[in-house]
Scaffold this motif. Structure first.
Motif, PDB file in Angstrom:
ATOM      1  N   PHE A  61      30.185  74.212 -83.074  1.00 33.08           N
ATOM      2  CA  PHE A  61      29.872  74.339 -84.501  1.00 33.08           C
ATOM      3  C   PHE A  61      28.401  74.719 -84.702  1.00 33.08           C
ATOM      4  O   PHE A  61      28.077  75.642 -85.455  1.00 33.08           O
ATOM      5  N   GLU A  62      27.505  74.007 -84.041  1.00 28.19           N
ATOM      6  CA  GLU A  62      26.067  74.259 -84.204  1.00 28.19           C
ATOM      7  C   GLU A  62      25.673  75.631 -83.640  1.00 28.19           C
ATOM      8  O   GLU A  62      24.789  76.289 -84.183  1.00 28.19           O
ATOM      9  N   THR A  63      26.325  76.055 -82.574  1.00 22.46           N
ATOM     10  CA  THR A  63      26.035  77.376 -82.006  1.00 22.46           C
ATOM     11  C   THR A  63      26.465  78.468 -82.970  1.00 22.46           C
ATOM     12  O   THR A  63      25.731  79.452 -83.168  1.00 22.46           O
ATOM     13  N   ASN A  64      27.628  78.310 -83.575  1.00 22.15           N
ATOM     14  CA  ASN A  64      28.067  79.282 -84.588  1.00 22.15           C
ATOM     15  C   ASN A  64      27.078  79.335 -85.746  1.00 22.15           C
ATOM     16  O   ASN A  64      26.740  80.421 -86.230  1.00 22.15           O
ATOM     17  N   HIS A  65      26.626  78.189 -86.178  1.00 21.81           N
ATOM     18  CA  HIS A  65      25.660  78.137 -87.281  1.00 21.81           C
ATOM     19  C   HIS A  65      24.348  78.820 -86.874  1.00 21.81           C
ATOM     20  O   HIS A  65      23.774  79.581 -87.659  1.00 21.81           O
ATOM     21  N   ALA A  66      23.883  78.558 -85.670  1.00 24.25           N
ATOM     22  CA  ALA A  66      22.643  79.173 -85.183  1.00 24.25           C
ATOM     23  C   ALA A  66      22.787  80.689 -85.093  1.00 24.25           C
ATOM     24  O   ALA A  66      21.871  81.433 -85.464  1.00 24.25           O
ATOM     25  N   LYS A  67      23.939  81.146 -84.618  1.00 22.25           N
ATOM     26  CA  LYS A  67      24.185  82.590 -84.519  1.00 22.25           C
ATOM     27  C   LYS A  67      24.141  83.228 -85.896  1.00 22.25           C
ATOM     28  O   LYS A  67      23.457  84.235 -86.109  1.00 22.25           O
TER      29      LYS A  67
END
Length: 160
Positions: A61-67
């Protein structure tokens, strides 16, 4: 403006992690490198399998948000490298969930290590490009993602 949003997200996320980790915790995270961050990621799970599953899902979830957030900063060459590495990290993390389901612990650890490397590669691209000032929010977010991935690797060592 988007860069300020990403920085704000990172600071708010860290504050929530610290306070949530102190308010309630799971003993499973006591020996993690970043215990408060670990506690916020495992969402109260007390057994290693449930904890690592929750932590990996949270990291995805956090990686998608960062991307998504990094793409709003602008069109820096280093950010296109980061976008690809964020995609690679998400792929590695999804594979990790499958390895966890199949109880393939060695492959799980390899996939988690791959995700950690993906975040580091993004950092390296930003630093080497000289875009550090413009993309400093990406670097601070990557640090959080790297810490979360490190905690996932720690949790993987608890699996029997």
């Amino acid at each position: 403006m988007a860069e300020k949003h990403l920085v704000s997200f990172s600071l708010v996320f860290l504050a929530v992690v610290v306070f949530a980790g102190q308010a309630h915790g799971s003993a499973i995270c006591d020996k993690a490198d970043f215990p408060a961050l670990c506690r916020s990621s495992v969402k109260g799970a007390s057994d290693p399998k449930s904890a690592i599953k929750a932590a990996i899902e949270h990291l995805i979830f956090e990686t998608n948000h960062a991307k998504d957030s990094s793409q709003k900063i602008g069109h820096l060459k280093s950010l296109s490298v980061c976008k690809q590495n964020f995609n690679d990290a998400i792929d590695d993390l999804r594979k990790s969930l499958q390895y966890l389901k199949n109880h393939d612990i060695p492959s799980l650890k390899i996939s988690l290590s791959g995700a950690l490397t993906d975040y580091s590669t993004c950092d390296d691209a930003v630093v080497e490009s000289g875009d550090e000032r413009k993309a400093s929010s990406v670097l601070s977010t990557d640090t959080i993602l790297e810490n979360m991935a490190g905690n996932c690797l720690y949790l993987a060592t608890l699996l029997k």
